[in-house]
Design an enzyme around this catalytic site. Structure first.
Site, PDB file in Angstrom:
ATOM      1  N   ASN A  13       0.761  -1.004   0.127  1.00  0.00           N
ATOM      2  CA  ASN A  13       0.058   0.046   0.014  1.00  0.00           C
ATOM      3  C   ASN A  13       0.949   1.145   0.032  1.00  0.00           C
ATOM      4  OD1 ASN A  13      -1.910   2.007   0.437  1.00  0.00           O
ATOM      5  ND2 ASN A  13      -2.506   1.329   2.493  1.00  0.00           N
ATOM      6  N   LYS A  15      -0.085   4.190  -0.227  1.00  0.00           N
ATOM      7  CA  LYS A  15      -0.544   5.463   0.338  1.00  0.00           C
ATOM      8  C   LYS A  15      -0.616   6.719  -0.628  1.00  0.00           C
ATOM      9  CE  LYS A  15       0.142   2.933   4.642  1.00  0.00           C
ATOM     10  NZ  LYS A  15       0.150   3.471   6.094  1.00  0.00           N
ATOM     11  N   HIS A  98      -9.425   0.971   4.616  1.00  0.00           N
ATOM     12  CA  HIS A  98      -8.110   0.983   5.492  1.00  0.00           C
ATOM     13  C   HIS A  98      -8.361   1.831   6.638  1.00  0.00           C
ATOM     14  CE1 HIS A  98      -4.033   2.153   6.296  1.00  0.00           C
ATOM     15  NE2 HIS A  98      -3.713   1.322   5.850  1.00  0.00           N
ATOM     16  N   GLU A 100      -6.972   4.476   7.700  1.00  0.00           N
ATOM     17  CA  GLU A 100      -6.520   5.733   7.475  1.00  0.00           C
ATOM     18  C   GLU A 100      -7.732   6.536   6.876  1.00  0.00           C
ATOM     19  OE1 GLU A 100      -2.821   5.399   5.431  1.00  0.00           O
ATOM     20  OE2 GLU A 100      -1.924   4.817   7.225  1.00  0.00           O
ATOM     21  N   GLU A 170      -5.561  -5.540  10.289  1.00  0.00           N
ATOM     22  CA  GLU A 170      -4.622  -4.656  10.549  1.00  0.00           C
ATOM     23  C   GLU A 170      -4.695  -3.850  11.782  1.00  0.00           C
ATOM     24  OE1 GLU A 170      -2.525  -3.325   6.477  1.00  0.00           O
ATOM     25  OE2 GLU A 170      -4.028  -1.878   6.874  1.00  0.00           O
ATOM     26  N   GLY A 176       2.326   1.835  10.464  1.00  0.00           N
ATOM     27  CA  GLY A 176       2.934   2.691  10.638  1.00  0.00           C
ATOM     28  C   GLY A 176       3.750   3.487  11.662  1.00  0.00           C
ATOM     29  N   SER A 216       3.097  -2.931  10.140  1.00  0.00           N
ATOM     30  CA  SER A 216       4.656  -2.794  10.380  1.00  0.00           C
ATOM     31  C   SER A 216       5.303  -4.276  10.029  1.00  0.00           C
ATOM     32  CB  SER A 216       5.089  -2.241  11.537  1.00  0.00           C
ATOM     33  OG  SER A 216       4.483  -1.078  11.911  1.00  0.00           O
TER      34      SER A 216
HETATM   35  C1  PEP Z   1      -0.879  -0.293   5.841  1.00  0.00           C
HETATM   36  O1  PEP Z   1      -0.682   0.948   5.351  1.00  0.00           O
HETATM   37  O2  PEP Z   1      -1.732  -1.033   5.688  1.00  0.00           O
HETATM   38  C2  PEP Z   1       0.092  -0.600   6.656  1.00  0.00           C
HETATM   39  C3  PEP Z   1       0.351  -1.806   7.220  1.00  0.00           C
HETATM   40  O3  PEP Z   1       1.181   0.098   6.901  1.00  0.00           O
HETATM   41  P1  PEP Z   1       2.757  -0.048   7.663  1.00  0.00           P
HETATM   42  O4  PEP Z   1       3.238  -1.360   7.062  1.00  0.00           O
HETATM   43  O5  PEP Z   1       3.666   0.952   7.392  1.00  0.00           O
HETATM   44  O6  PEP Z   1       2.401  -0.429   9.146  1.00  0.00           O
END
Ligand code: PEP
Length: 254
Positions: A13, A15, A98, A100, A170, A176, A216
């Site tokens: 992703n 973003k 997601h 976000e 998630e 992040g 992460s």
């Molecule tokens: C994501 O954006 O879905 C995500 C898991 O980000 P990160 O791997 O940076 O935590």
């Protein structure tokens, strides 16, 4: 069906990162560095760069996906994109709900459901994101939160719809932040999600659904997470912007 027979999907992703020029450069590096894999490799890029990215990966194992999809076919929905628009580029996957989007753009389980349905009607596989925040985990209500997100997000789905979708677990506190759920924590929730899907759609369907972990995931922890019985891939943010790290994650798929 057991883990070996399910489709493993390693999805990045990106973003709101990378200009079109930077997209071309990073994809050129990815093409060079990604190992051949039995997994489906997917990079979800900003909508404005989908055409550029599609051209850049033509003829390779890399798929390009979207980060959102509106529920209407077209109309007065400024800045949104439709399944038809994605289809026109040959996009086969879209991230839906997601955290976000939920946190900053008012996405709810109801809009997630509508967007996912529109994807399915348009022949696009929705990657439906669910996950608890830190407060919810600390209050020990993770499973209650996930249950509501799954039941509302998948309302009206048929078993066929479910088989054509992916769930991404998630935990919001791990996105992040550099804090990864332990492999056991991630497995526990992914197994719980599969159990919910079995109650809703039957065991055969639940066993066929790809459930990803995201939060992460990186070159160091991917192997342990991906080895878990109910984790069939990853949704990867930060580490998908680095070709070396993403290549290492892909190489962890057995
Ligand atoms: C994501 O954006 O879905 C995500 C898991 O980000 P990160 O791997 O940076 O935590």
């Amino acid at each position: 069906m057991n883990k070996e027979l399910r489709k493993v999907v390693i999805a990045g992703n990106w973003k709101m990162n990378k200009t079109a020029t930077e997209t071309k450069a990073l994809l050129a590096e990815m093409k060079e560095k990604l190992p051949e894999s039995n997994a489906t490799i997917l990079l979800c890029v900003p909508a404005i760069n989908i055409g550029t990215a599609m051209d850049a990966v033509a003829g390779t194992q890399i798929n390009i996906g979207a980060q959102n999809c509106h529920w209407a076919k077209n109309g007065a929905f400024t800045a949104e994109i439709s399944a038809d628009m994605l289809n026109d580029f040959g996009v086969k996957y879209a991230i839906i709900g997601h955290s976000e989007r939920r946190q900053y753009f008012g996405e709810t389980d109801e809009t997630v459901n509508k967007r996912a349905m529109a994807c399915l009607e348009g022949g696009i596989c929705p990657i439906i994101c669910v996950g608890e925040n830190l407060e919810e985990r600390e209050k020990d209500i993770t499973k209650d939160v996930i249950k509501v997100q799954i039941e509302k997000g998948l309302a009206g789905f048929t078993a066929e719809n479910m088989k054509n979708s992916i769930i991404a677990y998630e935990p919001v506190w791990a996105i992040g932040t550099g804090k990864t759920a332990t492999a056991q924590q991630a497995e526990e929730v992914c197994a719980y999600i599969r159990g919910l899907l079995a109650e809703m759609f039957g065991n055969e369907t639940a066993q066929a659904v790809t459930i990803q972990y995201g939060g992460s995931m990186n070159a160091k922890n991917a192997a342990e997470l991906l080895a878990m019985e109910n984790i069939d891939g990853g949704l990867i943010g930060g580490a998908s912007l680095k070709a070396d790290d993403f290549a290492t994650i892909v190489s962890c798929v057995k």
